[in-house]
Scaffold this active site. Structure first.
Site, short mmCIF file in Angstrom:
data_model
loop_
_atom_site.label_atom_id
_atom_site.label_comp_id
_atom_site.label_asym_id
_atom_site.label_seq_id
_atom_site.Cartn_x
_atom_site.Cartn_y
_atom_site.Cartn_z
N HIS A 46 0.83 -1.21 0.00
CA HIS A 46 0.00 0.00 0.00
C HIS A 46 0.87 1.26 0.00
CE1 HIS A 46 -2.93 2.99 1.24
NE2 HIS A 46 -2.34 3.15 2.41
N HIS A 70 3.55 7.26 5.12
CA HIS A 70 2.40 8.02 5.63
C HIS A 70 1.66 7.31 6.77
CE1 HIS A 70 0.13 5.41 2.85
NE2 HIS A 70 -0.91 5.67 3.62
N GLU A 74 1.10 6.34 12.59
CA GLU A 74 -0.18 5.88 13.11
C GLU A 74 -0.18 4.38 13.40
OE1 GLU A 74 -3.56 6.62 10.70
OE2 GLU A 74 -4.95 6.23 12.33
N ASP A 75 0.44 3.61 12.54
CA ASP A 75 0.25 2.16 12.61
C ASP A 75 1.45 1.35 13.08
OD1 ASP A 75 -2.26 2.59 11.65
OD2 ASP A 75 -1.77 2.12 9.56
MN MN Z 1 -2.75 4.57 4.18
#
Ligand code: MN
Length: 480
Positions: A46, A70, A74-75
């Protein structure tokens, strides 16, 4: 997509050293190493796909590196400090911006709310490149939406249609806007989509022949003149046809749809030369010629437009432009990315505000009526607005400096009148403390509570002040 392919595409338009890009690739690959997508593929696929979309936009190195990473903040377990140290503040701020937008949860289905959300996304992003990364992210997610549950598909498609497609349109990235719309439409109205797709394709086959005749006519006439050109038939935006049918309440067959053709060439002189050629082969429709090269549109769109009559009697709409103009028209503001922050230690806050304005100002060069453009820009995005949430997730736009009391009155004058306190982000807060964009504000009310005279010195908004004055006057506490 392999790293080598990405670098190759990037080098086609940039001479920048790609070491940082290569490092970002590896960094993201490592950070996401144990994660999988719903499709079962490794998660990094992705990230690479988002970077590829950004390279197609011809974005700068920082944006592509941020695209690769990106989802890292967050992940993954990578800390903000580590990230900033590894990649510097510019890339860090871009990724942080995308992460912030990610945490805004859009739930309302109300169109007026959607407009506020779009404004808030713009304000939150601060840097136009954040939006461009977010659009690339959403585009790839939409392209791979089939792996999610139906419930998720509907939710994400709805959000895409009401928030991200209009944002893409506002930034002039039409080609992304169309794809986002068509993909959302496919999930939201699958039957209508399939039906229309079949009709459009059938229609397209019929038009192919006409297009071929047109091409041959042009080629023949140009003969040995060596004007480089390619002829494209315009892509169909299925959702826009659907909307047209809805609006005009007409079946597909009755929608006026001239054959649209684009001729792309190398320079402006050849645009006019091709126009002459076309007009000498086909009869132009009177009054249809518009020169957007000599007089560009407000958004800097440039092209020659004309309509001609084919021998079969059909009208063909023709746009003639250079490769560069074509890129601008497809990628909008993203194509105009030239902006870099100055290295001065100037007022950070001011810089943030000017950031937006500067980017848009680039678009103003050579425009005949910049004032009109500025006016439309101002209503589009108030620089001094903040966006405050109710605990239910509704959002209100208020002038910067507004406080919970202003917010209470913005919800309803009765709420304002009965206000006795407020919580901001779940903590008790003073009624006169300034709010900031993204705050969740809960107003505490008590029945029969009334506005106080000193509130007039607290509120910042005209609406709240006039309500308080009205109440006080009606209750004999305020003489005129
Ligand atoms: Mn994404």
């Amino acid at each position: 997509m392999q790293l080598e392919d990405l670098l190759k595409k990037f080098r086609e338009y940039s001479a920048e050293d790609t070491a940082k890009l290569e490092y970002a690739w590896q960094f993201s690959l490592d950070a996401h190493t144990d994660q999988k997508r719903a499709s079962g593929e490794i998660y990094f696929i992705h990230c690479a796909a988002v970077a590829e979309i950004l390279v197609d936009f011809k974005m700068d190195l920082e944006t592509i590196a941020a695209g690769l990473m990106h989802d890292v903040l967050e992940d993954t377990t990578v800390s903000r400090d580590t990230f900033r140290k590894e990649f510097g503040s510019e890339i860090y701020e871009l990724v942080l911006g995308v992460t912030k937008i990610e945490t805004l949860k859009f739930s309302s289905r109300d169109e007026a709310q959607a407009e506020n959300w779009r404004k808030m996304i713009l304000a939150t992003a601060k840097d136009i490149r954040v939006i461009v990364i977010k659009l690339a992210d959403r585009l790839h997610n939409m392209r791979t939406l089939n792996f999610l549950t139906q419930e998720k598909q509907l939710e994400i498609s709805h959000e895409t249609l009401s928030l991200y497609a209009p944002l893409a349109q506002r930034l002039g990235i039409f080609h992304v806007k169309s794809e986002l719309e068509d993909l959302s439409f496919k999930y939201l109205h699958p039957d209508e989509y399939q039906d229309l797709l079949a009709k459009v394709q059938l229609h397209f086959v019929k038009r192919e022949k006409l297009l071929e005749e047109f091409k041959q006519g042009v080629e023949k006439h140009l003969g040995g003149t060596q004007i480089p050109h390619r002829v494209l038939s315009r892509a169909k935006n299925i959702y826009s046809i659907y909307r047209k049918m809805q609006k005009q309440n007409l079946p597909f067959e009755d929608i006026q749809d001239a054959l649209g053709i684009r001729i792309i060439t190398d320079n402006i002189i050849n645009c006019y030369a091709l126009l002459g050629t076309v007009h000498s082969i086909f009869k132009p429709v009177t009054g249809s010629f518009t020169d957007y090269i000599a007089v560009p549109k407000m958004n800097l769109y440039r092209s020659l437009h004309t309509s001609v009559m084919a021998p079969s009697g059909e009208i063909i709409e023709i746009q003639i432009r250079t490769e560069e103009m074509h890129h601008t028209s497809e990628y909008g503001i993203a194509a105009h990315w030239r902006y870099k922050l100055g290295a001065s230690g100037a007022d950070q806050h001011l810089d943030e505000k000017l950031n937006w304005l500067r980017q848009w100002m680039e678009w103003l060069q050579d425009l005949s009526s910049p004032r009109e453009f500025i006016e439309s820009f101002k209503t589009d995005l108030e620089l001094d607005q903040i966006f405050i949430f109710t605990p239910k997730g509704d959002v209100k736009a208020l002038p910067a400096g507004s406080n919970p009391l202003d917010f209470a009155y913005a919800i309803h004058s009765d709420i304002g009148d009965a206000c006795i306190g407020a919580k901001v982000n779940n903590k008790m807060a003073k009624l006169d403390g300034p709010l900031k964009s993204g705050d969740i504000c809960e107003i505490i009310t008590r029945r029969n509570s009334a506005p106080k005279k000193d509130w007039l010195g607290i509120v910042k908004t005209a609406g709240a002040r006039s309500h308080i004055r009205k109440y006080l006057r009606e209750h004999g506490q305020l003489e005129d």
